[in-house]
Scaffold this active site. Structure first.
Site, mmCIF file in Angstrom:
data_model
loop_
_atom_site.group_PDB
_atom_site.id
_atom_site.type_symbol
_atom_site.label_atom_id
_atom_site.label_comp_id
_atom_site.label_asym_id
_atom_site.label_seq_id
_atom_site.Cartn_x
_atom_site.Cartn_y
_atom_site.Cartn_z
ATOM 1 C CG HIS A 55 75.747 11.842 45.747
ATOM 2 N ND1 HIS A 55 75.842 12.556 46.257
ATOM 3 C CD2 HIS A 55 77.416 10.942 46.710
ATOM 4 C CE1 HIS A 55 76.220 12.414 47.500
ATOM 5 N NE2 HIS A 55 77.404 11.060 47.236
ATOM 6 C CG HIS A 93 74.733 7.895 49.285
ATOM 7 N ND1 HIS A 93 75.031 6.816 50.861
ATOM 8 C CD2 HIS A 93 75.572 8.491 49.178
ATOM 9 C CE1 HIS A 93 77.126 7.782 50.680
ATOM 10 N NE2 HIS A 93 76.591 8.772 49.894
HETATM 11 P P1 AMP Z 1 78.463 10.762 51.169
HETATM 12 O O1 AMP Z 1 78.814 9.858 51.638
HETATM 13 O O2 AMP Z 1 80.103 11.726 51.045
HETATM 14 O O3 AMP Z 1 78.739 10.144 49.457
HETATM 15 O O4 AMP Z 1 77.167 11.937 50.665
HETATM 16 C C1 AMP Z 1 76.753 11.593 51.619
HETATM 17 C C2 AMP Z 1 75.256 12.663 51.297
HETATM 18 O O5 AMP Z 1 74.079 12.420 52.202
HETATM 19 C C3 AMP Z 1 76.202 14.269 51.749
HETATM 20 O O6 AMP Z 1 75.798 14.740 49.984
HETATM 21 C C4 AMP Z 1 74.951 14.566 52.480
HETATM 22 O O7 AMP Z 1 75.108 16.294 52.095
HETATM 23 C C5 AMP Z 1 74.234 14.444 52.622
HETATM 24 N N1 AMP Z 1 73.057 13.668 53.536
HETATM 25 C C6 AMP Z 1 73.494 14.099 54.793
HETATM 26 N N2 AMP Z 1 72.568 13.676 55.178
HETATM 27 C C7 AMP Z 1 71.067 13.748 54.857
HETATM 28 C C8 AMP Z 1 69.706 14.026 54.959
HETATM 29 N N3 AMP Z 1 69.281 13.952 56.093
HETATM 30 N N4 AMP Z 1 69.076 13.496 53.997
HETATM 31 C C9 AMP Z 1 69.469 14.246 52.429
HETATM 32 N N5 AMP Z 1 70.815 13.979 52.196
HETATM 33 C C10 AMP Z 1 72.112 14.374 53.348
#
Ligand code: AMP
Length: 142
Positions: free
Chosen positions: A106, A104
């Site tokens: 951001h 993913h």
């Molecule tokens: P990272 O793996 O550190 O890049 O971040 C994962 C991101 O996914 C974080 O910013 C969380 O806030 C977000 N996140 C976790 N669960 C969900 C969800 N169910 N829907 C949307 N975003 C999510």
């Protein structure tokens, strides 16, 4: 060695429709939706529809598709939130801060002098996220 892709990660569940998301954009290869713990208004995530943990195991077609959607969303959030700029970030493996192991990116609108909010672990208000998703969809012309 990089661990195998886990099909039960939370973004895989979103892709299968097992848990909801505030969808912003979708095409054949990618999905964009609101981050539930936004570090700023308009914080959106872009993912490929096919499995990849992160850029270390993704194939070029997945990366191309994701980045094309990242550009589309970056332009839309800048318009939707009238931001000064757009921050794009992406983590690979836990040691680099990755917590969800489906690739993913951001996409976060940014304003001069305004810091990103820290991750508090608290979910944002659902109605606010729905409103922000609608604003971005409108800027996308959808
Ligand atoms: P990272 O793996 O550190 O890049 O971040 C994962 C991101 O996914 C974080 O910013 C969380 O806030 C977000 N996140 C976790 N669960 C969900 C969800 N169910 N829907 C949307 N975003 C999510």
């Amino acid at each position: 060695m990089t661990a195998a892709y886990d099909p039960n990660n939370i973004f895989a569940k979103i892709l299968r429709g097992e848990i909801p998301c505030h969808k912003v954009y979708e095409d054949e290869d990618t999905l964009a939706f609101m981050d539930v713990m936004p570090q700023g208004d308009g914080h959106t995530l872009v993912i490929p529809k096919t499995p990849a943990r992160n850029i270390l195991d993704a194939n070029p077609a997945q990366l191309n598709a994701v980045m094309a959607t990242v550009q589309r969303i970056a332009k839309a959030v800048k318009v939707a939130f009238q931001s000064d700029g757009v921050f794009v970030m992406q983590f690979n493996e836990a040691g680099a801060g990755q917590t969800v192991f489906h690739l993913h990116v951001h996409v976060v609108p940014r304003w001069e002098g305004i810091a990103l909010k820290p991750h508090t672990g608290a979910m944002a208000d659902g109605a606010l996220l729905a409103d922000h998703a609608a604003k971005i969809r409108s800027a996308l012309g959808q």
